[in-house]
Design a protein around this motif. Structure first.
Motif, short mmCIF file in Angstrom:
data_model
loop_
_atom_site.label_atom_id
_atom_site.label_comp_id
_atom_site.label_asym_id
_atom_site.label_seq_id
_atom_site.Cartn_x
_atom_site.Cartn_y
_atom_site.Cartn_z
N PHE A 1 -8.11 4.41 -37.10
CA PHE A 1 -8.98 3.36 -36.57
C PHE A 1 -9.06 3.36 -35.05
O PHE A 1 -9.87 2.64 -34.47
N LYS B 1 -22.99 -4.82 -26.84
CA LYS B 1 -21.64 -4.32 -26.61
C LYS B 1 -20.75 -5.51 -26.25
O LYS B 1 -21.21 -6.49 -25.66
N SER C 1 -17.02 -2.32 -26.07
CA SER C 1 -16.94 -1.75 -27.41
C SER C 1 -18.07 -2.27 -28.29
O SER C 1 -18.59 -3.37 -28.05
P1 DTP Z 1 -17.38 1.38 -30.83
O1 DTP Z 1 -17.12 0.95 -29.43
O2 DTP Z 1 -18.77 1.89 -31.04
O3 DTP Z 1 -16.99 0.34 -31.84
P2 DTP Z 1 -15.23 2.88 -32.04
O4 DTP Z 1 -14.34 1.68 -32.02
O5 DTP Z 1 -14.64 4.21 -31.73
O6 DTP Z 1 -16.48 2.68 -31.08
P3 DTP Z 1 -15.94 2.20 -34.79
O7 DTP Z 1 -15.65 0.79 -34.51
O8 DTP Z 1 -17.23 2.52 -35.49
O9 DTP Z 1 -15.90 3.09 -33.48
O10 DTP Z 1 -14.82 2.84 -35.71
C1 DTP Z 1 -13.45 2.63 -35.43
C2 DTP Z 1 -12.70 3.91 -35.66
O11 DTP Z 1 -12.74 4.31 -37.05
C3 DTP Z 1 -13.25 5.10 -34.92
O12 DTP Z 1 -12.85 5.11 -33.56
C4 DTP Z 1 -12.69 6.24 -35.70
C5 DTP Z 1 -12.74 5.73 -37.13
N1 DTP Z 1 -13.96 6.23 -37.80
C6 DTP Z 1 -15.10 5.55 -38.03
N2 DTP Z 1 -16.02 6.30 -38.66
C7 DTP Z 1 -15.45 7.52 -38.83
C8 DTP Z 1 -15.87 8.76 -39.42
N3 DTP Z 1 -17.08 8.91 -39.97
N4 DTP Z 1 -15.00 9.79 -39.40
C9 DTP Z 1 -13.78 9.66 -38.85
N5 DTP Z 1 -13.33 8.54 -38.28
C10 DTP Z 1 -14.15 7.47 -38.28
#
Ligand code: DTP
Length: 310
Positions: free
Chosen positions: A247, A151, A190
């Motif tokens: 995003f 993380k 994150s």
């Molecule tokens: P992390 O801390 O795990 O990175 P995150 O920033 O929410 O958590 P991601 O980096 O994987 O997650 O993805 C960024 C954003 O893109 C996420 O908050 C929402 C969107 N997103 C990703 N995958 C999907 C999906 N399958 N359906 C809808 N939205 C999505």
């Protein structure tokens, strides 16, 4: 986008249930390839993670939205025995474990993972010993496997955000940079850093592929020093507010909001909000000039990024 999802946080009173639901979700996505079950488990975990009370029975859980009969029975089984038969079985299944492990590598999806396992490649070490069978993306994935699993603390993202903004502003002051994802939702750490970069010369519906490619290249060049490897350079163009909304997530929040949009006769994705006609064909994108606009159009109560952690 990061691969590992974890709705558990410090205030989660139901984190043990969330942990087993997330493990079941991963299994459905990676091994069974059942996206509906994956979504259902994730939704349930997300609802439990933000519930302000410790759940004491399956029946109590069933009152929450997104928790049906099957999940409520699993909660009872877990409360009574401290484990789940279904997970115990999955843990015994070596191929399932191998597929789960391989899909943790960026560039390896469930189908590819199953193929590797069929061909006897069952661990990260096996991947490292078979670099010739990997794509460029997968090679980067195994090279930085341990790093990518860590993380990133908020402070480190703030530092990188500062550096990124400096580099990009020097290249062209008209660029704007927004770090989205869980960082924008206020999380303390994150899985990755989702940077959304826009430039006013890239307007909606403009056919400026060459111009776009040049800008993108100059951007990547400007990031030398910060960037060690490039997985791919895409040429996707989108409307800023729909993109920033998408995003920022969370993914569960996005799915709920999109379903609501559909109920209201709109289709929402990372590019646009469009009305769906009686024939089911989406119309021209609605003009949007803020994130709030999107909520407004579909009659959905506005949520700040910090309130989208569900
Ligand atoms: P992390 O801390 O795990 O990175 P995150 O920033 O929410 O958590 P991601 O980096 O994987 O997650 O993805 C960024 C954003 O893109 C996420 O908050 C929402 C969107 N997103 C990703 N995958 C999907 C999906 N399958 N359906 C809808 N939205 C999505």
């Amino acid at each position: 986008m990061s691969k590992r999802k974890n709705p558990s946080d410090d205030n989660n009173l139901n984190s043990d249930f969330c942990d087993f639901l997330m493990e079941l979700a991963e299994y459905e996505k990676n091994v069974s390839r059942n996206v509906h079950k994956y979504n259902a488990y994730r939704k349930a975990a997300s609802v439990l993670a933000t519930h302000s009370k410790r759940i004491e029975s399956g029946d109590e859980a069933k009152k929450l939205s997104g928790i049906g009969d099957k999940i409520s029975k699993k909660i009872d089984e877990f409360l009574q025995t401290g484990k789940l038969r279904k997970l115990e079985n999955i843990h015994q299944d070596e191929d399932a474990q191998a597929i789960n492990t391989l899909t943790r590598v960026t560039g390896v999806g469930p189908v590819k993972a199953a193929e590797f396992v069929r061909n006897g490649i069952k661990s990260i070490e096996d991947l490292r010993n078979n670099i010739d069978k990997l794509t460029h993306h997968q090679t980067i994935g195994v090279r930085y496997f341990e790093d990518f699993e860590k993380k990133i603390p908020r402070k480190e993202i703030q530092d990188i955000e500062g550096k990124l903004k400096n580099l990009i502003k020097n290249l062209d002051p008209e660029f704007t940079v927004t770090i989205c994802g869980s960082y924008r939702r206020g999380k303390r750490e994150s899985g990755d850093i989702d940077a959304l970069v826009t430039h006013p010369s890239l307007k909606i519906n403009e056919k400026k592929k060459k111009h776009e490619a040049k800008l993108m290249k100059s951007l990547v060049d400007a990031l030398k020093g910060l960037v060690t490897d490039v997985i791919s350079i895409g040429d996707t163009k989108f409307m800023y507010y729909c993109a920033i909304l998408y995003f920022t997530g969370s993914d569960v929040f996005n799915k709920t909001m999109r379903a609501h949009a559909l109920d209201k006769g709109f289709t929402l994705n990372e590019y646009a909000l469009r009305p769906v006609g009686v024939t089911g064909v989406p119309g021209e994108p609605v003009q949007i000039s803020s994130e709030e606009d999107v909520f407004d159009y579909i009659d959905y109560p506005y949520k700040t990024p910090e309130e989208r952690n569900m």
